[in-house]
Design an enzyme around this catalytic site. Structure first.
Site, PDB file in Angstrom:
ATOM      1  N   TYR A   1     -15.169 -34.378-148.011  1.00 36.07           N
ATOM      2  CA  TYR A   1     -16.393 -33.613-147.805  1.00 36.07           C
ATOM      3  C   TYR A   1     -16.022 -32.367-146.998  1.00 36.07           C
ATOM      4  O   TYR A   1     -15.536 -32.479-145.876  1.00 36.07           O
ATOM      5  CB  TYR A   1     -17.434 -34.436-147.045  1.00 36.07           C
ATOM      6  CG  TYR A   1     -18.180 -35.427-147.895  1.00 36.07           C
ATOM      7  CD1 TYR A   1     -19.511 -35.222-148.224  1.00 36.07           C
ATOM      8  CD2 TYR A   1     -17.559 -36.579-148.375  1.00 36.07           C
ATOM      9  CE1 TYR A   1     -20.212 -36.139-149.007  1.00 36.07           C
ATOM     10  CE2 TYR A   1     -18.241 -37.498-149.160  1.00 36.07           C
ATOM     11  CZ  TYR A   1     -19.567 -37.270-149.474  1.00 36.07           C
ATOM     12  OH  TYR A   1     -20.248 -38.167-150.258  1.00 36.07           O
TER      13      TYR A   1
ATOM     14  N   HIS B   1     -18.318 -33.005-156.920  1.00 33.79           N
ATOM     15  CA  HIS B   1     -19.288 -34.062-157.229  1.00 33.79           C
ATOM     16  C   HIS B   1     -20.712 -33.671-156.842  1.00 33.79           C
ATOM     17  O   HIS B   1     -21.650 -33.870-157.608  1.00 33.79           O
ATOM     18  CB  HIS B   1     -18.917 -35.357-156.508  1.00 33.79           C
ATOM     19  CG  HIS B   1     -19.931 -36.431-156.683  1.00 33.79           C
ATOM     20  ND1 HIS B   1     -20.901 -36.704-155.730  1.00 33.79           N
ATOM     21  CD2 HIS B   1     -20.172 -37.278-157.705  1.00 33.79           C
ATOM     22  CE1 HIS B   1     -21.666 -37.679-156.163  1.00 33.79           C
ATOM     23  NE2 HIS B   1     -21.250 -38.051-157.355  1.00 33.79           N
ATOM     24  N   HIS B   2     -20.903 -33.151-155.652  1.00 36.86           N
ATOM     25  CA  HIS B   2     -22.232 -32.648-155.305  1.00 36.86           C
ATOM     26  C   HIS B   2     -22.124 -31.595-154.210  1.00 36.86           C
ATOM     27  O   HIS B   2     -21.109 -31.478-153.522  1.00 36.86           O
ATOM     28  CB  HIS B   2     -23.201 -33.781-154.905  1.00 36.86           C
ATOM     29  CG  HIS B   2     -22.953 -34.390-153.565  1.00 36.86           C
ATOM     30  ND1 HIS B   2     -22.548 -35.698-153.391  1.00 36.86           N
ATOM     31  CD2 HIS B   2     -23.072 -33.890-152.312  1.00 36.86           C
ATOM     32  CE1 HIS B   2     -22.433 -35.969-152.111  1.00 36.86           C
ATOM     33  NE2 HIS B   2     -22.735 -34.887-151.431  1.00 36.86           N
TER      34      HIS B   2
ATOM     35  N   HIS C   1     -18.830 -32.123-151.816  1.00 35.58           N
ATOM     36  CA  HIS C   1     -18.128 -33.396-151.974  1.00 35.58           C
ATOM     37  C   HIS C   1     -17.115 -33.246-153.097  1.00 35.58           C
ATOM     38  O   HIS C   1     -17.481 -33.036-154.252  1.00 35.58           O
ATOM     39  CB  HIS C   1     -19.142 -34.494-152.301  1.00 35.58           C
ATOM     40  CG  HIS C   1     -18.510 -35.814-152.650  1.00 35.58           C
ATOM     41  ND1 HIS C   1     -19.228 -36.865-153.184  1.00 35.58           N
ATOM     42  CD2 HIS C   1     -17.224 -36.274-152.552  1.00 35.58           C
ATOM     43  CE1 HIS C   1     -18.424 -37.890-153.398  1.00 35.58           C
ATOM     44  NE2 HIS C   1     -17.204 -37.547-153.029  1.00 35.58           N
TER      45      HIS C   1
ATOM     46  N   HIS D   1     -30.091 -40.092-156.827  1.00 36.67           N
ATOM     47  CA  HIS D   1     -28.654 -40.016-156.563  1.00 36.67           C
ATOM     48  C   HIS D   1     -28.063 -41.382-156.223  1.00 36.67           C
ATOM     49  O   HIS D   1     -28.538 -42.092-155.335  1.00 36.67           O
ATOM     50  CB  HIS D   1     -28.395 -39.058-155.408  1.00 36.67           C
ATOM     51  CG  HIS D   1     -26.933 -38.871-155.099  1.00 36.67           C
ATOM     52  ND1 HIS D   1     -26.044 -38.302-155.983  1.00 36.67           N
ATOM     53  CD2 HIS D   1     -26.210 -39.192-154.000  1.00 36.67           C
ATOM     54  CE1 HIS D   1     -24.844 -38.264-155.443  1.00 36.67           C
ATOM     55  NE2 HIS D   1     -24.913 -38.811-154.247  1.00 36.67           N
TER      56      HIS D   1
ATOM     57  N   HIS E   1     -23.884 -43.603-156.925  1.00 37.51           N
ATOM     58  CA  HIS E   1     -22.475 -43.391-157.250  1.00 37.51           C
ATOM     59  C   HIS E   1     -22.070 -44.260-158.439  1.00 37.51           C
ATOM     60  O   HIS E   1     -22.891 -44.620-159.271  1.00 37.51           O
ATOM     61  CB  HIS E   1     -21.617 -43.632-156.009  1.00 37.51           C
ATOM     62  CG  HIS E   1     -21.683 -42.512-155.010  1.00 37.51           C
ATOM     63  ND1 HIS E   1     -21.058 -42.558-153.783  1.00 37.51           N
ATOM     64  CD2 HIS E   1     -22.313 -41.313-155.055  1.00 37.51           C
ATOM     65  CE1 HIS E   1     -21.285 -41.434-153.117  1.00 37.51           C
ATOM     66  NE2 HIS E   1     -22.051 -40.672-153.875  1.00 37.51           N
TER      67      HIS E   1
ATOM     68  N   MET F   1     -24.502 -45.059-152.683  1.00 40.98           N
ATOM     69  CA  MET F   1     -25.674 -44.442-152.079  1.00 40.98           C
ATOM     70  C   MET F   1     -26.898 -44.827-152.906  1.00 40.98           C
ATOM     71  O   MET F   1     -26.784 -45.224-154.063  1.00 40.98           O
ATOM     72  CB  MET F   1     -25.538 -42.918-152.026  1.00 40.98           C
ATOM     73  CG  MET F   1     -24.441 -42.416-151.118  1.00 40.98           C
ATOM     74  SD  MET F   1     -24.437 -40.608-151.013  1.00 40.98           S
ATOM     75  CE  MET F   1     -23.059 -40.352-149.876  1.00 40.98           C
TER      76      MET F   1
END
Length: 552
Positions: free
Chosen positions: A142, A174-175, A246, A328, A330, A403
C-alpha cells in the site's frame, strides 16, 4: 407493465452470425457440461442490426432479461461474464468452426445505467498521479502520497473522476482510495511518498481518515449525477489529500515502477448538492476471519441504527440520498449485498452483486436514489468460498486476506465518514475452546493462557490449530452472525461520534434475503417483458472479410 431498457453496453464480443449476399441471421445456442455447442429449442436472442466493413463487424441484438429458458442465464444487476469467440467462416452442417485464438472474456454489469456527460471533454482537470514509485517485489504493498488540490479561493465541483492506470499495470493496481487530510498541514508534506500502514510512515498520514473517492480494479471513470458534485475550493473542502494505491504483486515481480493515479475533472458551474462518501461494512481487522474448506461462509458488517441515529439526527434529520455504491471484497469473495432496514423492516436491496468478480469492481449507480434516515440499519453481507484453502482467512490488507466493505456515495454531505462494526472476539475464541488470555494485553495478536493445547499461542495460531470441518465451520458461522458488534462511527479529521466503541446487537434479520420473484414471458411476446439491447463490435482484419455493408 411494459418497460424497455434502452441503454447499450459496448464491448468486443462475438455472436453466432451467418451472412450471405449481404444478409445476416443469428441463432441462439448453448453449451452442455461437456462444452458442446447445441442449438437452443427456444430462440430468445433476436438480431436487430448487423453491419460489416473492411475492419469491423457490428451487431445489435436483444433478449428479455428473464426468459424462463433453463438454457439461458437471467440478466440481473449482478456482474455478467461475457464469453466471446469468432471465426471468419460461417457455421456449416458439421457445426461451428474452431475459433483458435479469436476468443476472450469480459466482465460487465449490463444493467448499470450509463452516466457519461458529453460536455466533460471541454472541462478543466487536474491529475493526482504517482511519480516513479518503486513497487517492492512482495505480495502486497500500500503506497501513500500526499497531494495538494490545485483549485483554490472559490468553490468548484468535481463532476468526474477517471483512473489513470499505467499501461501494462492493469492487474498490478488493485484499488485507489483518496482521503481528505487535515487542512492544518503545510506544503512540506508533499515532498515524499511512503508505504502506508508502516510504523515509520509520516505522522501527517494519520490525519487522513475521510474517504472522498474510491476506485477498484476493472472499474471505469465515475461521472456524478447532474445535481451532485464533489466540492473543492472552500474551507470545508479537502486542501491536502492522501492517495492510497494498493499494489497486488502475487508473483513478486522485481523492478516494477508505477505512475498510476486519478484525473479529476471539475467545473465552476456549481451543482445543487455536495457529495459525500460513507465507508460501511466490516472494520478491517483480524476479528473478521473465515475458516478453511468452506464452500459458503457469510460475514456481516453493520452500519448500526445507533450510529445513523446520532449522526443523521444531529445533522440531517430528513435523511441523505444514496445514488451509487461500490461493493468491495477480495479473492475469496463470491457475492456481496447491501441490505437496508427501516423501522426494523427490510427494504429492497440497496445494492448487490451475486456474481462478484474480484477483477471487476466499480460503482453501481442506483436506478432510484435511496433515502437513509436516522435509525435505519445498513448491513454489508459478504459471501465467501474457501474450499481451496487449508488455513484461516483473516481480515486484512492483502488480496489473500479479506474485506467486506461498501462505499456509499450520497448527498448532501454530512460529518460521517465511517459507519462500520467489528464482531466480539472472545466468543469466537470460546468456540474453539479458549478459556483465558493473558491480561493486560501486551501483544497483538494477543496470547492465550489456557487451556493447555493453546497455551502461549496467539489467537491466530490457535484458530489455525483447531481442526475445522464443514459442520464446525457452519456452526461457527451461525455463532458469528449473532455476536454483539463494536460500533465504529467516525467523523472527519479523526473525530468520533459519541457512539464510537459502544457494543450493539445486530438486527434480527432473515437469511437469505428474499429476492423479488422473477417475471418472465415467452419469446413469442417480445413486448411483454423487460429487454436489454446490446451493441457488439468485433474488430477483424480485412483479410477475413468476404462482404461489406449493412446486412439488415
Amino acid at each position: 407493465m411494459e418497460m424497455e431498457i434502452p441503454q447499450k453496453s459496448v464491448f468486443r464480443a462475438g455472436i453466432v452470425l451467418m451472412h450471405r449476399q449481404y444478409t445476416a441471421s443469428s441463432q441462439d445456442y448453448f453449451t452442455d457440461e461437456n462444452r458442446v455447442l447445441k442449438k437452443d429449442p427456444q430462440q430468445d436472442y433476436h438480431l436487430e442490426y448487423a453491419m460489416e466493413n473492411s475492419t469491423h463487424t457490428i451487431l445489435a441484438f436483444s433478449r428479455e432479461l428473464h426468459t424462463c429458458d433453463t438454457n439461458d442465464k437471467s440478466i440481473t444487476e449482478s456482474t455478467v461474464r461475457v464469453i466471446w469467440a469468432y471465426h471468419h467462416k460461417d457455421m456449416g452442417e458439421a457445426g461451428q468452426n474452431y475459433h483458435g485464438s479469436n476468443r476472450g472474456t469480459k466482465s460487465l454489469r449490463l444493467l448499470n445505467p450509463e452516466r457519461e456527460e458529453v460536455s466533460s471533454a471541454s472541462l478543466p482537470y487536474f491529475d493526482l498521479t504517482n511519480k516513479d514509485v518503486p513497487v517492492p517485489d512482495k505480495d502486497t504493498t500500500y503506497w501513500c502520497q500526499m497531494f495538494k488540490i490545485p483549485v483554490q479561493h472559490e468553490k468548484h465541483h468535481v463532476t468526474k473522476v477517471k483512473p489513470l492506470i499505467q499501461k501494462g499495470h492493469e492487474n498490478l493496481v488493485h484499488h485507489i482510495l483518496l482521503y481528505q487530510c487535515s487542512s492544518n498541514l503545510n506544503d512540506s508534506v508533499l515532498d515524499y511518498g511512503h508505504e502506508c500502514y508502516h510504523p515509520n510512515m509520516p505522522d501527517s498520514f494519520l490525519t487522513c481518515e475521510t474517504v472522498i473517492f474510491a476506485w477498484a480494479i476493472g472499474g471505469e471513470g465515475f461521472t456524478y449525477p447532474p445535481h451532485v458534485g464533489l466540492s473543492i475550493g472552500t474551507a470545508a473542502d479537502p486542501l491536502f489529500v492522501l492517495m492510497e494505491v494498493h499494489y497486488d504483486n502475487p508473483s513478486e515481480t522485481e523492478g516494477l515502477i508505477d505512475n498510476s493515479g486519478l484525473r479529476l475533472i471539475y467545473t465552476p458551474v456549481l451543482r445543487k448538492y455536495d457529495a459525500g462518501v460513507i465507508e460501511a461494512g466490516l472494520w478491517v481487522s483480524l476479528f473478521h476471519n473465515i475458516p478453511p474448506g468452506m464452500p459458503e461462509f457469510v460475514s456481516e458488517g453493520h452500519c448500526t441504527l445507533e450510529c445513523l441515529e446520532e449522526a443523521l439526527g444531529a445533522e440531517r434529520p430528513a435523511g441523505i440520498q444514496v445514488f451509487a455504491v461500490l461493493l468491495h471484497a477480495h479473492l475469496a469473495g463470491r457475492a456481496i449485498r447491501m441490505r437496508h432496514f427501516h423501522n426494523g423492516e427490510e427494504q429492497k436491496l440497496l445494492a448487490y452483486d451475486d456474481e462478484f468478480d474480484f477483477n471487476f469492481q466499480e460503482f453501481q449507480y442506483l436506478n432510484e436514489e435511496r433515502t437513509i434516515l436516522p435509525g435505519d440499519n445498513l448491513v454489508t453481507e459478504c459471501h465467501y468460498s474457501t474450499v481451496d484453502r487449508i488455513r484461516m482467512t483473516w481480515g486484512g490488507l492483502s488480496t489473500r486476506n479479506e474485506m467486506c466493505l461498501s462505499y456509499l456515495l450520497y448527498y448532501p454531505r454530512i460529518n460521517l465518514t465511517r459507519c462500520a462494526s467489528i464482531p466480539d472476539i472472545m466468543e469466537q475464541l470460546q468456540f474453539i475452546g479458549v478459556k483465558e488470555i493473558y491480561r493486560p494485553v501486551r501483544t497483538w495478536p494477543f496470547i492465550i493462557k489456557s487451556p493447555k493445547q493453546y497455551k502461549n499461542l496467539s489467537f491466530m495460531d490457535a484458530m489455525n490449530k483447531f481442526k475445522w470441518s464443514r459442520s464446525e465451520g457452519l456452526s461457527y458461522n451461525q455463532l458469528v452472525l449473532k455476536l454483539p458488534v463494536n460500533v465504529r462511527c467516525s467523523k472527519t479529521d479523526n473525530a468520533e461520534w459519541s457512539i464510537q466503541g459502544m457494543t450493539a446487537l445486530p438486527p434480527e434479520i432473515e437469511r437469505p434475503y428474499k429476492t423479488e420473484p422473477v417475471i418472465c414471458s415467452s419469446s413469442s411476446c417480445l413486448s411483454c417483458g423487460l429487454f436489454l439491447t446490446l451493441l457488439c463490435i468485433v474488430y477483424i482484419t480485412a483479410s477475413t472479410i468476404g462482404n461489406t455493408g449493412p446486412f439488415v
